[in-house]
Design an enzyme around this catalytic site. Structure first.
Site, PDB file in Angstrom:
ATOM      1  N   TYR A 115      -5.732   8.156   2.563  1.00 19.96           N
ATOM      2  CA  TYR A 115      -6.274   8.679   1.304  1.00 19.96           C
ATOM      3  C   TYR A 115      -7.260   8.192   0.655  1.00 19.96           C
ATOM      4  CZ  TYR A 115      -2.756  11.755   2.845  1.00 19.96           C
ATOM      5  OH  TYR A 115      -1.698  12.628   3.863  1.00 19.96           O
ATOM      6  N   CYS A 157     -19.410   5.568 -13.972  1.00 25.17           N
ATOM      7  CA  CYS A 157     -19.524   5.892 -15.420  1.00 25.17           C
ATOM      8  C   CYS A 157     -18.276   6.848 -15.758  1.00 25.17           C
ATOM      9  CB  CYS A 157     -20.853   6.729 -15.591  1.00 25.17           C
ATOM     10  SG  CYS A 157     -22.372   5.636 -15.758  1.00 25.17           S
ATOM     11  N   GLU A 158     -17.238   6.127 -15.844  1.00 23.02           N
ATOM     12  CA  GLU A 158     -15.972   6.890 -16.094  1.00 23.02           C
ATOM     13  C   GLU A 158     -15.048   6.064 -16.510  1.00 23.02           C
ATOM     14  OE1 GLU A 158     -14.479  10.723 -15.929  1.00 23.02           O
ATOM     15  OE2 GLU A 158     -16.095  10.431 -14.523  1.00 23.02           O
ATOM     16  N   GLY A 193       5.171  12.729   5.176  1.00 23.99           N
ATOM     17  CA  GLY A 193       5.501  12.378   3.853  1.00 23.99           C
ATOM     18  C   GLY A 193       6.177  11.149   3.561  1.00 23.99           C
ATOM     19  N   PRO A 238       3.372  12.390  10.438  1.00 23.65           N
ATOM     20  CA  PRO A 238       3.180  11.263   9.488  1.00 23.65           C
ATOM     21  C   PRO A 238       1.621  10.981   9.391  1.00 23.65           C
ATOM     22  CG  PRO A 238       3.774  10.594  11.771  1.00 23.65           C
ATOM     23  CD  PRO A 238       3.842  11.965  11.841  1.00 23.65           C
ATOM     24  N   GLY A 239       1.095  10.841   8.107  1.00 25.38           N
ATOM     25  CA  GLY A 239      -0.280  10.487   8.124  1.00 25.38           C
ATOM     26  C   GLY A 239      -0.235   9.068   7.430  1.00 25.38           C
TER      27      GLY A 239
END
Ligand code: LLP
Length: 432
Positions: free
Chosen positions: A391, A362-363, A249, A292-293
């Site tokens: 991520y 398309c958003e 985190g 940790p990532g």
């Protein structure tokens, strides 16, 4: 000058990642393109590992949280750097297996592991399960019994710490789908139950209070609460807990306004409070794990795009569209995350206008940067979005049937593809 320390500008005015010209990388490998600076990833691994040695006498292990970016390549890097691995699904576990990751250093997380996943992990000798709930505990005990083994486990605990981060990535409070709570006795009861079971061995407890946190205080607080719980388990059950896993985190710099704590500081502070509380409570100093990532891979990543249409709606907004978007980086649409961007082919140009960088899906919410102050942008420019190593690829999708980009790792001026670009054929390969 940039949010990540490995970025610079060369004599051509091009953005340089490690020792590689970003414009050349875009030309050679195409866009959109994820670029990862392997040297920086390795440096981060070492900072954590060295701090564990320096402040905690090496009585611990740093696990790379592979959800941040999982592939054969990164598992091999983590293995070479002597890290353990946090996996959270059969797919991440399978990747670790295929990368020949030492299974005793794999920690299997997840709030709803399926029976198949539990069997896969037991069969392959995963070191520790981080057990989330009673259903998992019972299934695991049965599976281990059938396999004739005693499975080492830790428990995911909600310590009740409030971390100041986006509510979607806060996990330490009682109203969370992860783990068992301390404050209502749930954690105590499940551990008592496990200690009476024949085919699991309670080795440790775990907590993870959230992600992208800039404060040391919530980590100190969580460590203290967890150590006191270890004390309670000893006093009330006579149970000795050997391992304390404090999760991940640790926040990183996405924009200039982010102010991260140097990574080694976490271990320094946590070590102090763990040792102090151990002494106060008369328990042994535990083996510490941290996970940790983001902080290992995010700053090492850059995504390169080619600019397409530029739409200047007078007195409303100027949209600059790129050849990727929420498919390769869904973090804006999910969390309104902020990023910094650079025009890689004129990285020193003065920033003169406010634009919104949009993706090609398309958003309407498919945005990468909203109201960013940028130099004048033209069709064909190479846009680099910074700090995308975590991520992004791991949360990418094929929405609108857009193939996922390639991932290229750079190191000391060399570049190699570590994940191939998807093709249209790949998109239909499971269609019947
Ligand atoms: N350990 C556990 C048990 C976790 O759940 C996580 C992240 C980590 C470690 C690693 O946390 P890190 O050091 O990377 O912050 N998709 C979100 C982040 C979700 C984090 C989930 N758990 C994002 O893009 O910000």
């Amino acid at each position: 000058m940039f949010v990540s320390e490995n970025l610079s500008v060369n004599e051509k005015g091009h953005l340089v990642i490690g020792k590689n010209d970003a414009v050349e990388l875009a030309k050679e490998f195409g866009t959109p393109l994820y670029v990862l600076d392997e040297d920086l990833i390795r440096k981060h691994c070492r900072v954590y590992r060295d701090a564990m040695d320096k402040y905690y006498g090496g009585n611990g292990l740093v696990l790379y949280a592979s959800k941040a970016f999982c592939s054969l390549y990164i598992c091999r890097v983590a293995k070479e750097e002597g890290l353990g691995l946090d996996v959270v699904s059969g797919g991440e576990l399978y990747t670790a297996l295929k990368a020949d990751f030492p299974m005793d250093k794999v920690y299997f997380h997840g709030n709803n592991k399926t029976v198949d996943e539990i069997e896969l992990a037991v069969k392959n000798g995963v070191g520790h399960f981080i057990v989330d709930n009673i259903y998992e505990l019972e299934t695991l005990n049965e599976t281990a019994k059938k396999a004739g083994i005693v499975q080492k486990i830790m428990f995911r605990i909600k310590p009740g710490v409030d971390a100041h981060t986006h509510s979607f990535i806060q996990t330490g409070q009682i109203d969370s789908k992860f783990g068992v709570a301390l404050e209502n006795g749930e954690a105590f009861e499940i551990i008592k139950r496990a200690s009476e079971m024949s085919n699991v061995k309670v080795d440790g407890i775990h907590c993870h209070i959230g992600s992208q946190i800039f404060d040391i205080e919530p980590f100190r607080k969580a460590a203290e609460i967890m150590m006191n719980f270890i004390g309670d388990l000893k006093d009330k059950l006579g149970l000795e807990i050997d391992m304390l896993n404090l999760g991940g985190g640790y926040g990183i710099m996405y924009t200039e306004s982010d102010d991260p704590v140097p990574y080694d500081e976490y271990i320094r502070h946590i070590s102090g409070i763990v040792k102090e509380t151990a002494e106060k409570r008369g328990v042994k100093v535990p083996f510490i794990l941290m996970e940790p990532g983001r902080s290992i891979v995010a700053p090492a990543g850059v995504t390169l795009y080619t600019v397409g249409g530029v739409k200047d709606i007078k007195n409303v907004r100027k949209y600059v569209s790129v050849d990727g978007g929420m498919g390769d980086n869904p973090r804006y649409i999910m969390y309104q995350s902020e990023y910094e961007a650079v025009i890689a082919n004129k990285a020193n140009a003065e920033r003169t206008e406010k634009v919104t960088i949009a993706g090609k899906c398309c958003e309407s919410g498919d945005i990468l940067l909203k109201d960013a102050v940028m130099p004048e942008i033209h069709v064909g420019d190479t846009l680099a979005v910074l700090a995308t190593g975590a991520y992004n690829y791991s949360m990418a999708s094929n929405y609108n049937r857009i193939p996922r980009p390639a991932v290229v790792a750079v190191s000391d001026g060399n570049a190699k593809v570590v994940i191939k670009r998807e093709t249209y054929e790949d998109l239909i390969c499971n269609d019947l």
